[in-house]
Design a protein around this motif. Structure first.
Motif, PDB file in Angstrom:
ATOM      1  N   ARG A  80      54.507  35.512  34.843  1.00  0.00           N
ATOM      2  CA  ARG A  80      53.810  36.005  36.036  1.00  0.00           C
ATOM      3  C   ARG A  80      54.442  37.316  36.506  1.00  0.00           C
ATOM      4  O   ARG A  80      55.668  37.399  36.678  1.00  0.00           O
ATOM      5  CB  ARG A  80      53.860  34.976  37.160  1.00  0.00           C
ATOM      6  N   GLU A  82      54.506  38.678  39.325  1.00  0.00           N
ATOM      7  CA  GLU A  82      55.099  38.628  40.657  1.00  0.00           C
ATOM      8  C   GLU A  82      56.566  38.182  40.656  1.00  0.00           C
ATOM      9  O   GLU A  82      57.276  38.416  41.641  1.00  0.00           O
ATOM     10  CB  GLU A  82      54.297  37.679  41.557  1.00  0.00           C
ATOM     11  N   THR A 156      50.998  38.206  33.106  1.00  0.00           N
ATOM     12  CA  THR A 156      49.729  37.934  33.779  1.00  0.00           C
ATOM     13  C   THR A 156      49.776  38.392  35.235  1.00  0.00           C
ATOM     14  O   THR A 156      50.841  38.543  35.831  1.00  0.00           O
ATOM     15  CB  THR A 156      49.369  36.436  33.739  1.00  0.00           C
ATOM     16  N   THR A 157      48.589  38.582  35.794  1.00  0.00           N
ATOM     17  CA  THR A 157      48.453  39.004  37.177  1.00  0.00           C
ATOM     18  C   THR A 157      47.236  38.321  37.788  1.00  0.00           C
ATOM     19  O   THR A 157      46.592  37.485  37.134  1.00  0.00           O
ATOM     20  CB  THR A 157      48.322  40.545  37.264  1.00  0.00           C
ATOM     21  N   GLU A 158      46.911  38.667  39.026  1.00  0.00           N
ATOM     22  CA  GLU A 158      45.717  38.099  39.662  1.00  0.00           C
ATOM     23  C   GLU A 158      44.464  38.575  38.934  1.00  0.00           C
ATOM     24  O   GLU A 158      44.438  39.663  38.358  1.00  0.00           O
ATOM     25  CB  GLU A 158      45.656  38.527  41.132  1.00  0.00           C
ATOM     26  N   ALA A 159      43.431  37.748  38.964  1.00  0.00           N
ATOM     27  CA  ALA A 159      42.169  38.096  38.306  1.00  0.00           C
ATOM     28  C   ALA A 159      41.438  39.192  39.062  1.00  0.00           C
ATOM     29  O   ALA A 159      41.516  39.263  40.296  1.00  0.00           O
ATOM     30  CB  ALA A 159      41.286  36.862  38.196  1.00  0.00           C
ATOM     31  N   ASN A 160      40.718  40.044  38.327  1.00  0.00           N
ATOM     32  CA  ASN A 160      39.821  40.996  38.990  1.00  0.00           C
ATOM     33  C   ASN A 160      38.488  40.307  39.265  1.00  0.00           C
ATOM     34  O   ASN A 160      38.323  39.113  39.011  1.00  0.00           O
ATOM     35  CB  ASN A 160      39.663  42.283  38.160  1.00  0.00           C
ATOM     36  N   LEU A 164      37.389  36.473  37.956  1.00  0.00           N
ATOM     37  CA  LEU A 164      37.395  35.377  38.923  1.00  0.00           C
ATOM     38  C   LEU A 164      36.288  34.366  38.682  1.00  0.00           C
ATOM     39  O   LEU A 164      36.384  33.215  39.112  1.00  0.00           O
ATOM     40  CB  LEU A 164      37.270  35.929  40.349  1.00  0.00           C
ATOM     41  N   ASP A 168      41.541  32.361  37.889  1.00  0.00           N
ATOM     42  CA  ASP A 168      42.167  33.162  38.946  1.00  0.00           C
ATOM     43  C   ASP A 168      43.325  34.018  38.456  1.00  0.00           C
ATOM     44  O   ASP A 168      43.964  34.715  39.243  1.00  0.00           O
ATOM     45  CB  ASP A 168      42.624  32.271  40.101  1.00  0.00           C
ATOM     46  N   ARG A 169      43.623  33.973  37.144  1.00  0.00           N
ATOM     47  CA  ARG A 169      44.665  34.815  36.557  1.00  0.00           C
ATOM     48  C   ARG A 169      44.088  35.522  35.327  1.00  0.00           C
ATOM     49  O   ARG A 169      43.097  35.080  34.734  1.00  0.00           O
ATOM     50  CB  ARG A 169      45.872  33.983  36.115  1.00  0.00           C
ATOM     51  N   ARG A 195      48.969  45.297  37.433  1.00  0.00           N
ATOM     52  CA  ARG A 195      47.904  44.980  38.378  1.00  0.00           C
ATOM     53  C   ARG A 195      46.647  44.555  37.620  1.00  0.00           C
ATOM     54  O   ARG A 195      46.529  44.790  36.409  1.00  0.00           O
ATOM     55  CB  ARG A 195      47.607  46.195  39.257  1.00  0.00           C
ATOM     56  N   PRO A 196      45.692  43.947  38.317  1.00  0.00           N
ATOM     57  CA  PRO A 196      44.449  43.543  37.640  1.00  0.00           C
ATOM     58  C   PRO A 196      43.710  44.741  37.067  1.00  0.00           C
ATOM     59  O   PRO A 196      43.826  45.865  37.569  1.00  0.00           O
ATOM     60  CB  PRO A 196      43.637  42.881  38.770  1.00  0.00           C
TER      61      PRO A 196
END
Length: 231
Positions: A80, A82, A156-160, A164, A168-169, A195-196
């Motif tokens: 991740r 983050e 991995t990062t947050e989904a664009n 989505l 969610d990733r 970033r996404p």
């Protein structure tokens, strides 16, 4: 999350590296075979960052830190974004060992109303090969005659917005103009690349559940299902 992907465009990837003027050497042991359903623990193509010259070689998908006394039972395939600089497992790699993992596309599963999971294939809308931001490390077995193991993991990062609809990733998909920067571990502000993907970068469409079997590696893994429209 990214637990399965495909890569079958090595020639195109190498052409992009040359266009971008990214110097690299090909390891003499490097071997490539097109893959349409690449699973964890597979040997994958990687471009290892190594100061002035990158190295095109193979790595085991599933990270083994250099400080491990033995091969861990659980070898992370993802990390991740983050927590890269706070988790001891990844901290050294994030500060020192960056790589690119090229991919033609990747897969994700969406849970349907029937409680089954429908696989989707995700690729770039411009049909270029992707390059995932990734980490790598070299582990030396305690036995003197055993060769070191190079391993890697996808960040991995947050989904664009597009992603989505399925999950969610998503993996960090680096734009070509940032590849050289990512390979230079320790560069100031490098975390800003994690970033996404920009909206419109990717397209998703459903594929056959034959993909669920990691032993199924035929080219039709990426064929679009006729019954559903693209997302």
């Amino acid at each position: 999350m990214c637990g399965r992907f495909g890569f079958f465009e090595l020639k195109y990837f190498i052409e992009l590296l040359r266009q971008l003027e990214i110097p690299f050497e090909e390891d003499e042991t490097y071997r490539f075979a097109p893959g349409y359903n690449i699973a964890p623990e597979s040997s994958v193509t990687v471009l290892l960052g190594n100061h002035n010259t990158a190295t095109l070689t193979n790595a085991q998908w599933g990270l083994i830190p250099h400080w491990a006394k033995s091969i861990p039972k659980v070898r992370p395939i993802n990390a991740r974004s983050e927590s890269l600089d706070t988790k001891p497992y990844f901290r050294h790699m994030f500060r020192n060992n960056h790589c690119l993992i090229p991919a033609s596309g990747f897969y994700e599963w969406k849970r349907t109303e029937e409680a089954r999971k429908q696989p989707y294939y995700i690729h770039r809308t411009d049909n270029r090969p992707m390059a995932f931001a990734a980490l790598w490390d070299r582990w030396k077995p305690p036995e003197k005659n055993e060769k070191p193991i190079i391993s890697c993991g996808i960040i991995t990062t947050e989904a664009n917005r597009e992603m989505l609809s399925v999950h969610d990733r998503m993996p960090v998909i680096l734009e070509p103009e940032t590849w050289k920067d990512w390979l230079e571990a320790g560069k100031t502000g490098i975390e800003n690349l994690l970033r996404p993907a920009r909206e419109g970068t990717i397209e998703l469409y459903p594929v056959s559940t034959l993909l669920n079997n990691p032993q199924y590696i035929k080219k039709n893994c990426i064929d679009r299902l006729d019954s559903e429209a693209p997302l």
